[in-house]
Design a protein around this motif. Structure first.
Motif, PDB file in Angstrom:
ATOM      1  N   HIS A  27     111.474  36.625  40.043  1.00 38.78           N
ATOM      2  CA  HIS A  27     110.178  37.302  39.906  1.00 38.78           C
ATOM      3  C   HIS A  27     109.510  36.730  38.663  1.00 38.78           C
ATOM      4  O   HIS A  27     110.112  35.887  37.970  1.00 38.78           O
ATOM      5  N   ILE A  30     110.462  43.421  44.775  1.00 34.91           N
ATOM      6  CA  ILE A  30     111.446  42.439  44.318  1.00 34.91           C
ATOM      7  C   ILE A  30     112.842  42.752  44.861  1.00 34.91           C
ATOM      8  O   ILE A  30     113.601  41.844  45.231  1.00 34.91           O
ATOM      9  N   SER A  79     109.371  37.224  44.449  1.00 36.95           N
ATOM     10  CA  SER A  79     108.237  38.115  44.711  1.00 36.95           C
ATOM     11  C   SER A  79     107.571  38.463  43.391  1.00 36.95           C
ATOM     12  O   SER A  79     108.243  38.657  42.374  1.00 36.95           O
ATOM     13  N   ASN A  80     106.239  38.526  43.410  1.00 37.68           N
ATOM     14  CA  ASN A  80     105.509  38.947  42.210  1.00 37.68           C
ATOM     15  C   ASN A  80     105.037  40.398  42.320  1.00 37.68           C
ATOM     16  O   ASN A  80     104.277  40.865  41.481  1.00 37.68           O
TER      17      ASN A  80
END
Length: 293
Positions: free
Chosen positions: A188, A224, A218-219
């Motif tokens: 992340h 996440i 994932s941002n």
């Protein structure tokens, strides 16, 4: 006399450098921002912007107006605050936080607003640098960051510690180096930083996050742990983010031998006299975060 509403729009546009962001910050349409800038130029009988496509630069008059106009707006706001009744349970409080602590804090702020219907809490998720900048420019009354500010007009106070934790799917009972290498890493935006901080303190074999195969990214802070819960890999996150994940039964938060924490800082502008409502919210936030250590 300069219209202070138009002046605020112009100064916000000059601060942010973007019409769309200005419209969002002021809860306006983009065309509304353009119209107010044109009215201000007409009132002053001088161009303030040089428009090039969708971008712009300030004219000399625009630079001068931005510099002196911001001072005027700040003085006007302080005057208004001083003459109004200062109720700790009434009015607007603007706050920005990183994603992790924000997942815990935002529902709590909504609880405060339910207790005090005249209190309006405006919450935004943002990275450290954006929070620091926006508190400096007075777009927010309060900010929470994981680093002390480097700006002279932003005061930061350490208020709590937030543990970093290693998270896997619920089938992994014990953590050791071969298990981590087999699982791979779910990253992340702060993943490498958090991974280095926690794993360096707990595994002699650790040198850098590239030792693990990156199995996902994932941002979105709330997503996440979705691939982690499906067994795609492990991740390292602040504890608030791990505990806020919706599918707690599908993950396991591991306690390592050597705990590592990040400091949480409360930020405010050094030149602004805080209202009672901002102090009230700040005190409530500090009490909540310290209780969750």
């Amino acid at each position: 006399m300069i219209n202070t509403v138009w002046l605020k729009t112009f100064c916000t546009l000059a601060d942010l450098g973007h019409f769309t962001q200005t419209a969002h910050a002021l809860f306006m349409t983009q065309s509304g921002v353009s119209q107010q800038i044109k009215k201000l130029e007409q009132q002053l009988a001088t161009p303030l912007l040089i428009r090039v496509g969708k971008s712009f630069t300030l004219t000399d008059a625009g630079v001068a107006l931005h510099r002196d106009g911001r001072k005027l707006l700040q003085a006007t706001e302080l005057l208004e605050q001083n003459i109004k009744q200062d109720d700790p349970h009434s009015g607007r409080v603007r706050i920005a936080t990183p994603g992790s602590v924000g997942l815990t804090l935002y529902p709590f702020l909504l609880d405060l607003q339910q207790q005090h219907p005249k209190l309006s809490v405006m919450h935004s998720f943002a990275p450290n640098k954006s929070i620091e900048r926006d508190v400096s420019q007075r777009h927010f009354d309060l900010g929470i960051t994981t680093q002390p500010s480097t700006l002279p007009d932003v005061f930061t106070q350490a208020i709590a510690q937030e543990a970093l934790v290693l998270v896997t799917d619920n089938r992994i009972a014990d953590i050791n180096w071969p298990v981590l290498q087999r699982l791979g890493f779910i990253s992340h935006p702060d993943g490498h930083h958090h991974c280095q901080a926690l794993l360096r303190a707990n595994f002699l074999q650790f040198e850098h996050p590239e030792q693990f195969q990156e199995r996902g990214f994932s941002n979105q802070i709330s997503l996440i742990l979705e691939p982690v819960s499906r067994g795609f890999g492990f991740s390292v996150l602040p504890l608030h983010a791990a505990k806020a994940f919706a599918k707690q039964a599908k993950i396991r938060i591991h306690t390592l031998a050597h705990p590592v924490s990040e400091t949480l800082y409360l930020c405010r502008h050094t030149q602004v006299s805080q209202s009672q409502r901002v102090r009230y919210v700040a005190d409530k936030i500090q009490t909540l975060l310290q209780a969750k250590v």
